[in-house]
Design a protein around this motif. Structure first.
Motif, mmCIF file in Angstrom:
data_model
loop_
_atom_site.group_PDB
_atom_site.id
_atom_site.type_symbol
_atom_site.label_atom_id
_atom_site.label_comp_id
_atom_site.label_asym_id
_atom_site.label_seq_id
_atom_site.Cartn_x
_atom_site.Cartn_y
_atom_site.Cartn_z
ATOM 1 N N LEU A 1 2.963 5.775 6.729
ATOM 2 C CA LEU A 1 2.313 6.891 6.033
ATOM 3 C C LEU A 1 2.614 8.197 6.744
ATOM 4 C CD1 LEU A 1 -1.240 5.618 5.013
ATOM 5 C CD2 LEU A 1 0.619 6.259 3.516
ATOM 6 N N PRO B 1 0.820 -1.219 0.000
ATOM 7 C CA PRO B 1 0.000 0.000 0.000
ATOM 8 C C PRO B 1 0.851 1.266 0.000
ATOM 9 C CG PRO B 1 -0.844 -1.556 1.578
ATOM 10 C CD PRO B 1 0.464 -2.108 1.113
ATOM 11 N N LEU B 2 2.034 1.185 0.639
ATOM 12 C CA LEU B 2 2.881 2.377 0.697
ATOM 13 C C LEU B 2 3.420 2.720 -0.681
ATOM 14 C CD1 LEU B 2 4.760 1.654 3.974
ATOM 15 C CD2 LEU B 2 2.936 3.273 3.550
ATOM 16 N N ALA C 1 -4.751 4.267 -0.374
ATOM 17 C CA ALA C 1 -3.773 3.300 0.121
ATOM 18 C C ALA C 1 -4.367 2.469 1.252
ATOM 19 C CB ALA C 1 -2.520 4.024 0.601
ATOM 20 N N ALA D 1 -4.854 10.155 -1.608
ATOM 21 C CA ALA D 1 -3.904 9.047 -1.726
ATOM 22 C C ALA D 1 -3.894 8.195 -0.463
ATOM 23 C CB ALA D 1 -2.504 9.593 -2.017
ATOM 24 N N PHE E 1 2.011 1.978 -3.398
ATOM 25 C CA PHE E 1 0.847 2.497 -4.116
ATOM 26 C C PHE E 1 0.634 3.972 -3.794
ATOM 27 C CE2 PHE E 1 -3.786 3.168 -4.161
ATOM 28 C CZ PHE E 1 -4.032 2.899 -5.489
ATOM 29 N N PHE E 2 0.756 4.303 -2.505
ATOM 30 C CA PHE E 2 0.603 5.696 -2.056
ATOM 31 C C PHE E 2 1.604 6.607 -2.767
ATOM 32 C CE2 PHE E 2 2.157 8.866 1.089
ATOM 33 C CZ PHE E 2 0.998 9.602 1.249
ATOM 34 N N ILE F 1 0.799 0.135 8.542
ATOM 35 C CA ILE F 1 0.416 1.019 7.432
ATOM 36 C C ILE F 1 0.414 2.480 7.848
ATOM 37 C CG2 ILE F 1 -1.332 1.473 5.688
ATOM 38 C CD1 ILE F 1 -0.284 -1.269 5.405
ATOM 39 N N MET G 1 -6.639 -0.181 -0.077
ATOM 40 C CA MET G 1 -5.878 -1.318 -0.594
ATOM 41 C C MET G 1 -5.509 -2.283 0.532
ATOM 42 S SD MET G 1 -5.082 -0.860 -3.878
ATOM 43 C CE MET G 1 -3.522 -1.681 -4.105
ATOM 44 N N SER G 2 -5.129 -1.697 1.679
ATOM 45 C CA SER G 2 -4.631 -2.559 2.751
ATOM 46 C C SER G 2 -5.762 -3.204 3.532
ATOM 47 C CB SER G 2 -3.755 -1.745 3.704
ATOM 48 O OG SER G 2 -4.570 -0.861 4.431
#
Lengths: 198, 226
Positions: A86, A2-3, A39, A35, A5-6, A82, A42-43
């Motif tokens: 972030l 996810p990161l 993200a 974003a 992706f972010f 996560i 997604m997670s």
């Protein structure tokens, strides 16, 4: 994942918008928060999935400890995996997006207050959809409407700070929402998990 | 009840579109109110009804409440959609734009998303009991969240006019316009109830298809392939 992706979503925006600094600075709070939400979505699909497939979730439900407390533990773990990265990455990206310096600190506080709220709200949806095929897409559709208030308060707070306007009320509202979901979220999640598992 | 509903709707349409005088500012365009206000009001009321039935279903496990909630959702989503479309059609001549990110419009749109999410969740879970319980949890969480969404969006931006009908205040609308409006609200509510009862009957028949009383009742009318 996810990161990554972010990072990619954020770097996609300047490429699509053009590199005009003022425009980026104006849009930066919105871009970062959108974003973050994407993200997290997604997670969230995976929060309960592996536990469900391995049968650990049933042990959770059967265990003598209150289910909501175990859920809270899982949420904290999710936040460390996560949310914390972030939090560390976001200031870096606010510089890349040319966010005014005054906004960076406020952005950080909104992320600190907002991400746990989002992840708890999202976990309710994840718990409801855990055993389903195509759960991921359904999950996004279910929880996005509930994330609206947080995105509104957070992005407007950061934007206000960037413009030198007062932003405390937004932060207080975010804190209130965090406390509310912290109190009620685990209970709702454990209800939803019991339904999904039966 | 169908007849009463049809009569009220006919009266509402006739008096709303023909008898009521044109608005001094908005001309004949204001007549969209007779579709817009009832559907918008009911879209929220139906969601509250779903949440109420969800609570009843979770606590007392009454199946009927679950069926009521499930079948209401589709009608509620439809009303929400009609309210959005009619509001948009009204907005073009009055505000000069089809759509604007105004507070009430936005929360109505989010309400539509909530309805669609509820319907999506219910149809994604094949077992009726689980689907009912999962839907009930979602509806209750949604009901708690609606005020939060509403106020967040309200503070964010608003352009919509204040409500025309408040319960205890004197309505800011002339009587000739008011009575058709009330009739239309009642008519749309009755329309909802009528459709709901139809769907309720079908759903009960579907769920109990294999029970003995139903087979006996259906016996002479319908014999499945043996």
């Amino acid at each position: 994942m996810p990161l990554l992706f972010f990072v990619m979503v954020i770097s996609l925006f300047p490429m699509a918008l053009g590199v005009e600094p003022h425009l980026l600075a104006r849009l930066a709070p919105a871009i970062i928060w959108v974003a973050v939400v994407l993200a997290l979505l997604m997670s969230l699909d995976n929060v309960f999935k592996s536990d469900y497939q391995q049968g650990a979730l049933e042990q959770f439900v059967l265990s003598p400890y209150p289910l909501s407390l175990l859920i809270l533990g899982k949420s904290i773990a999710h936040w460390i995996a996560i949310g914390l990265p972030l939090l560390l990455l976001a200031p870096l990206f606010s510089v890349l997006l040319n966010l005014p310096f005054a906004g960076v600190g406020v952005l950080w506080v909104t992320l600190l207050l907002g991400i746990p709220t989002l992840s708890l709200i999202g976990s309710i949806g994840a718990a409801l959809t855990v055993g389903l095929q195509q759960g991921g897409l359904l999950l996004a559709i279910l929880v996005l409407p509930f994330m609206v208030p947080i995105v509104i308060f957070a992005a407007s707070g950061v934007a206000a700070a960037g413009n030198g306007a007062p932003f405390y009320s937004e932060l207080l509202l975010l804190a209130a929402l965090l406390l509310l979901t912290l109190a009620l979220g685990p209970v709702a999640i454990s209800f939803a998990l019991r339904v999904s598992i039966e | 009840m169908s007849i009463l509903c049809a009569a009220l709707m006919l009266y509402g349409f006739f008096s709303g579109l023909y008898l009521a005088p044109a608005d001094y500012q908005q001309g004949d365009g204001f007549r969209i109110i007779y579709i817009h206000v009832p559907t918008a009001f009911l879209s929220l009321a139906i969601y509250a009804f779903i949440a109420l039935n969800s609570i009843i279903f979770l606590i007392w496990q009454i199946k009927l409440a679950d069926i009521l909630a499930k079948e209401s959702a589709i009608i509620g989503a439809l009303y929400t959609f009609i309210a959005l479309i009619s509001g948009s059609l009204w907005g073009k001549p009055m505000w000069g734009t089809w759509w604007i990110w105004d507070a009430r419009l936005t929360s109505e749109l989010i309400l539509l998303f909530l309805y669609l999410g509820y319907i999506g969740l219910r149809s994604a879970i094949p077992e009726e009991r689980r689907s009912g319980k999962a839907g009930a949890i979602l509806a209750i969480v949604g009901m708690m969240d609606i005020p939060i969404i509403h106020f967040s969006v309200e503070w964010w931006s608003t352009l919509h006019q204040g409500p025309t009908l408040a319960k205890f205040a004197k309505p800011s609308i002339a009587n000739e316009m008011l009575y058709p409006l009330l009739a239309m609200i009642l008519a749309f509510a009755l329309f909802y109830v009528v459709i709901l009862l139809f769907r309720l009957r079908i759903e009960i028949l579907k769920r109990n298809f294999h029970t003995q009383w139903l087979q006996q009742w259906l016996g002479p009318k319908l014999r499945g392939p043996e």
